[in-house]
Scaffold this active site. Structure first.
Site, PDB file in Angstrom:
ATOM      1  N   CYS A 112       0.820  -1.227   0.000  1.00  0.00           N
ATOM      2  CA  CYS A 112       0.000   0.000   0.000  1.00  0.00           C
ATOM      3  C   CYS A 112       0.851   1.274   0.000  1.00  0.00           C
ATOM      4  CB  CYS A 112      -0.948   0.000   1.187  1.00  0.00           C
ATOM      5  SG  CYS A 112      -2.039  -1.416   1.204  1.00  0.00           S
ATOM      6  N   HIS A 253      -2.956   7.371   2.521  1.00  0.00           N
ATOM      7  CA  HIS A 253      -3.420   6.045   2.107  1.00  0.00           C
ATOM      8  C   HIS A 253      -4.709   5.719   2.855  1.00  0.00           C
ATOM      9  CE1 HIS A 253      -3.859   1.908   1.304  1.00  0.00           C
ATOM     10  NE2 HIS A 253      -3.435   1.500   2.484  1.00  0.00           N
ATOM     11  N   ASN A 283      -9.851   0.104   0.602  1.00  0.00           N
ATOM     12  CA  ASN A 283      -8.396   0.209   0.540  1.00  0.00           C
ATOM     13  C   ASN A 283      -7.948  -0.308  -0.834  1.00  0.00           C
ATOM     14  OD1 ASN A 283      -5.654  -0.313   0.671  1.00  0.00           O
ATOM     15  ND2 ASN A 283      -5.718  -1.177   2.736  1.00  0.00           N
TER      16      ASN A 283
HETATM   17  C1  LIG Z   1      -9.363  -5.407  10.301  1.00  0.00           C
HETATM   18  C2  LIG Z   1      -9.957  -4.437  11.314  1.00  0.00           C
HETATM   19  C3  LIG Z   1     -11.015  -3.574  10.638  1.00  0.00           C
HETATM   20  C4  LIG Z   1     -10.621  -5.220  12.424  1.00  0.00           C
HETATM   21  O1  LIG Z   1     -11.143  -4.317  13.376  1.00  0.00           O
HETATM   22  P1  LIG Z   1     -10.865  -4.558  14.926  1.00  0.00           P
HETATM   23  O2  LIG Z   1     -11.546  -3.472  15.627  1.00  0.00           O
HETATM   24  O3  LIG Z   1      -9.382  -4.712  15.109  1.00  0.00           O
HETATM   25  O4  LIG Z   1     -11.627  -5.910  15.147  1.00  0.00           O
HETATM   26  P2  LIG Z   1     -11.096  -7.254  15.825  1.00  0.00           P
HETATM   27  O5  LIG Z   1     -10.228  -7.992  14.874  1.00  0.00           O
HETATM   28  O6  LIG Z   1     -10.546  -6.891  17.167  1.00  0.00           O
HETATM   29  O7  LIG Z   1     -12.450  -8.019  15.969  1.00  0.00           O
HETATM   30  C5  LIG Z   1     -13.494  -7.558  16.832  1.00  0.00           C
HETATM   31  C6  LIG Z   1     -14.656  -8.518  16.736  1.00  0.00           C
HETATM   32  O8  LIG Z   1     -15.301  -8.394  15.460  1.00  0.00           O
HETATM   33  C7  LIG Z   1     -15.315  -9.663  14.794  1.00  0.00           C
HETATM   34  N1  LIG Z   1     -15.113  -9.442  13.375  1.00  0.00           N
HETATM   35  C8  LIG Z   1     -13.935  -9.431  12.691  1.00  0.00           C
HETATM   36  N2  LIG Z   1     -14.173  -9.156  11.391  1.00  0.00           N
HETATM   37  C9  LIG Z   1     -15.501  -8.986  11.264  1.00  0.00           C
HETATM   38  C10 LIG Z   1     -16.336  -8.688  10.179  1.00  0.00           C
HETATM   39  N3  LIG Z   1     -15.846  -8.486   8.938  1.00  0.00           N
HETATM   40  N4  LIG Z   1     -17.657  -8.569  10.390  1.00  0.00           N
HETATM   41  C11 LIG Z   1     -18.179  -8.748  11.607  1.00  0.00           C
HETATM   42  N5  LIG Z   1     -17.439  -9.057  12.688  1.00  0.00           N
HETATM   43  C12 LIG Z   1     -16.107  -9.164  12.509  1.00  0.00           C
HETATM   44  C13 LIG Z   1     -14.178 -10.439  15.415  1.00  0.00           C
HETATM   45  O9  LIG Z   1     -14.385 -11.833  15.298  1.00  0.00           O
HETATM   46  C14 LIG Z   1     -14.241  -9.983  16.849  1.00  0.00           C
HETATM   47  O10 LIG Z   1     -15.283 -10.670  17.521  1.00  0.00           O
HETATM   48  P3  LIG Z   1     -15.127 -11.107  19.061  1.00  0.00           P
HETATM   49  O11 LIG Z   1     -15.006  -9.798  19.809  1.00  0.00           O
HETATM   50  O12 LIG Z   1     -16.389 -11.827  19.300  1.00  0.00           O
HETATM   51  O13 LIG Z   1     -13.896 -11.922  19.117  1.00  0.00           O
HETATM   52  C15 LIG Z   1      -8.866  -3.517  11.930  1.00  0.00           C
HETATM   53  O14 LIG Z   1      -8.035  -4.273  12.758  1.00  0.00           O
HETATM   54  C16 LIG Z   1      -8.032  -2.848  10.886  1.00  0.00           C
HETATM   55  O15 LIG Z   1      -8.515  -2.055  10.113  1.00  0.00           O
HETATM   56  N6  LIG Z   1      -6.719  -3.104  10.877  1.00  0.00           N
HETATM   57  C17 LIG Z   1      -5.854  -2.533   9.903  1.00  0.00           C
HETATM   58  C18 LIG Z   1      -6.002  -3.259   8.610  1.00  0.00           C
HETATM   59  C19 LIG Z   1      -5.399  -2.522   7.457  1.00  0.00           C
HETATM   60  O16 LIG Z   1      -5.555  -1.340   7.329  1.00  0.00           O
HETATM   61  N7  LIG Z   1      -4.710  -3.274   6.586  1.00  0.00           N
HETATM   62  C20 LIG Z   1      -4.117  -2.749   5.439  1.00  0.00           C
HETATM   63  C21 LIG Z   1      -2.971  -1.880   5.798  1.00  0.00           C
HETATM   64  S1  LIG Z   1      -2.257  -1.227   4.383  1.00  0.00           S
END
Ligand SMILES: CC(C)(COP(=O)(O)OP(=O)(O)OC[C@H]1O[C@@H](n2cnc3c(N)ncnc32)[C@H](O)[C@@H]1OP(=O)(O)O)[C@@H](O)C(=O)NCCC(=O)NCCS
Length: 326
Positions: A112, A253, A283
Site C-alpha cells: 500500500c 493512504h 483500501n
Molecule cells: C481489520 C480491522 C477492521 C478489524 O477491526 P478490529 O476493531 O481490530 O476488530 P477485531 O479484529 O478486534 O475483531 C473484533 C470482533 O469483530 C469480529 N469481526 C472481525 N471481522 C468482522 C467482520 N468483517 N464482520 C463482523 N465481525 C467481525 C471479530 O471476530 C471480533 O469478535 P469477538 O469480539 O467476538 O472476538 C482492523 O483491525 C483494521 O482495520 N486493521 C488494519 C487493517 C489494514 O488497514 N490493513 C491494510 C494496511 S495497508
C-alpha cells in the site's frame, strides 16, 4: 531543481460492490464494516480488466492534465503488488499499451506504500535531471488475491489506479520537498501473500490451503500504522522546518478511517484537511494515494504553494511520508 506534480489522473472500475453484497459472502454486516473501517463500498475490476488496464486509463488522464504526449514519457515507475504477470513488470506492459518506446519502466513492490515509494524514486530521476519527466503510477487489483470467504480481509479491499506526472521546476517555492521511506522486515508476518512466490510456488497445496491470498493480523497492522505514520509525517515536516500547523491538506493512504483519525489526532491536524474517499473505494493498496490526490486536485483543493502532506503504509511493513508544495 525539484520535481513538480504537473498532472494527476485516476480510474476506478465500473462494478460497485456495497457492503450489503459482502453480507451474502461472509458473516458480517454493513454496520460493523462502517463502524470499524468507514468503508461502504468498493469498485472491483471485471474479469477482462487487469492492473495494467486500470493503470493506462489513470495514466492517460494524468498525461492529458500535464499536457504531455504519452510517447514523450522518459520514466514509468509503478507501485503494485498485483502486476498482470509475475514477470515482466506491470510498468513494461503499461509502457507498451501507451505506445511509448522512450521510457525505462519498472515496478516497485511496497504494497500500500507502493506509490509513495515510486514517487520517491521518480523524484530523484527528475530532480537530478536524469530524466525530463516521469510517470508515477499506483495500481492494484487486490480483488484477485483476496479470499472472499475471509471476513478479516475481504471487507477492506478494492481495485483502482492513480497516476502523477512529474516535471522539473526551478521555482524554489514549489515541488516535492522531502520524502522519507521506512521498512521493518521483522513485520513481514503480519501482512503478506504467503503462497505463489519462490518460497511456496504455485501447486495444488497452495490452492487448497489458500495461501495465495492476503493474510493479515489486523490489530497488529493497526497499531504499527498509527505510530509509523505519525513519526514519518513529523520527520518530513521537521526536515523542511515546517510544523503541522503549516499543512494545508493531507493526502493519506485510505486503509481505515480509524487509523487516519487516530493519526491526524496525534498530529493535531483537523480531519477536514484530509481528503477521504475510502467510503467509496475501500483500501485500493498502491492506487490509494494517487487516486485520492487526483480527486482532491480535480475538486480544486490545491493552489500553487500549498503545503501538502502525503503518507502511506503497507505490507513489509513499508511506510513513509512526503511533503510537497503544490
Ligand atoms: C481489520 C480491522 C477492521 C478489524 O477491526 P478490529 O476493531 O481490530 O476488530 P477485531 O479484529 O478486534 O475483531 C473484533 C470482533 O469483530 C469480529 N469481526 C472481525 N471481522 C468482522 C467482520 N468483517 N464482520 C463482523 N465481525 C467481525 C471479530 O471476530 C471480533 O469478535 P469477538 O469480539 O467476538 O472476538 C482492523 O483491525 C483494521 O482495520 N486493521 C488494519 C487493517 C489494514 O488497514 N490493513 C491494510 C494496511 S495497508
Amino acid at each position: 531543481m525539484r520535481s513538480l506534480i504537473a498532472g494527476t489522473g485516476s480510474f476506478a472500475p465500473a462494478r460497485v460492490v456495497p457492503n450489503s453484497e459482502l453480507e451474502k459472502l461472509v458473516d458480517t454486516n454493513d454496520q460493523w464494516i462502517v463502524e470499524r473501517t468507514g468503508i461502504r463500498s468498493r469498485h472491483l475490476a471485471g474479469e477482462d480488466e487487469a492492473t495494467s488496464d486500470l493503470a493506462v486509463k489513470a495514466s492517460l488522464r494524468a498525461l492529458e492534465a500535464a499536457k504531455l504526449d504519452p510517447k514523450d514519457v522518459e520514466a514509468i515507475i509503478v507501485g503494485t503488488i498485483t502486476p498482470d504477470y509475475p514477470f515482466p513488470s506491470a510498468a513494461a506492459v503499461i509502457q507498451g499499451k501507451l505506445g511509448n518506446k522512450k521510457a525505462f519502466a519498472f515496478d516497485v513492490s511496497a504494497a500500500c506504500a507502493g506509490s509513495l515509494y515510486a514517487l520517491a524514486a521518480a523524484d530523484r530521476f527528475v530532480a537530478s535531471g536524469a530524466t525530463r519527466n516521469a510517470l508515477v503510477i499506483g495500481a492494484d487489483t487486490l480483488s484477485r488475491i483476496t479470499d472472499w470467504t475471509d471476513r478479516n480481509t475481504c471487507i477492506l479491499f478494492g481495485d483502482g489506479a492513480g497516476a502523477m506526472v512529474l516535471t522539473p521546476t526551478d521555482d524554489p517555492r514549489r515541488g516535492v520537498l522531502t520524502t522519507r521511506l521506512h521498512t521493518d522486515g521483522a513485520l513481514v508476518p503480519i501482512l503478506l501473500q504467503p503462497g505463489g512466490g519462490s518460497k511456496e510456488p504455485f501447486s495444488q497445496k497452495v490452492l487448497d490451503s489458500k495461501s495465495h491470498y492476503v493474510k493479515m493480523n489486523g490489530r497488529e497492522v493497526f497499531k504499527v500504522a498509527v505510530r509509523a505514520l505519525e513519526e514519518s509525517c513529523r520527520e518530513v515536516l521537521t526536515a523542511e522546518k515546517l510544523t503541522t500547523g503549516d499543512v494545508k491538506y493531507v493526502i493519506a493512504h485510505q486503509a481505515n478511517k480509524r487509523i487516519l483519525d487516530a493519526t491526524l489526532d496525534r498530529l493535531e491536524i483537523p480531519a477536514s484537511k484530509c481528503w477521504m474517499n475510502l467510503e467509496k473505494y475501500g483500501n485500493t493498496s498502491a492506487a490509494s494515494v494517487p487516486m485520492t490526490l487526483d480527486e482532491a486536485n480535480r475538486a480544486g483543493w490545491f493552489q500553487p504553494g500549498d503545503v501538502i502532506l502525503m503518507m502511506a503504509i503497507g505490507g513489509g511493513m513499508a511506510w513513509g511520508a512526503s511533503v510537497v508544495r503544490w
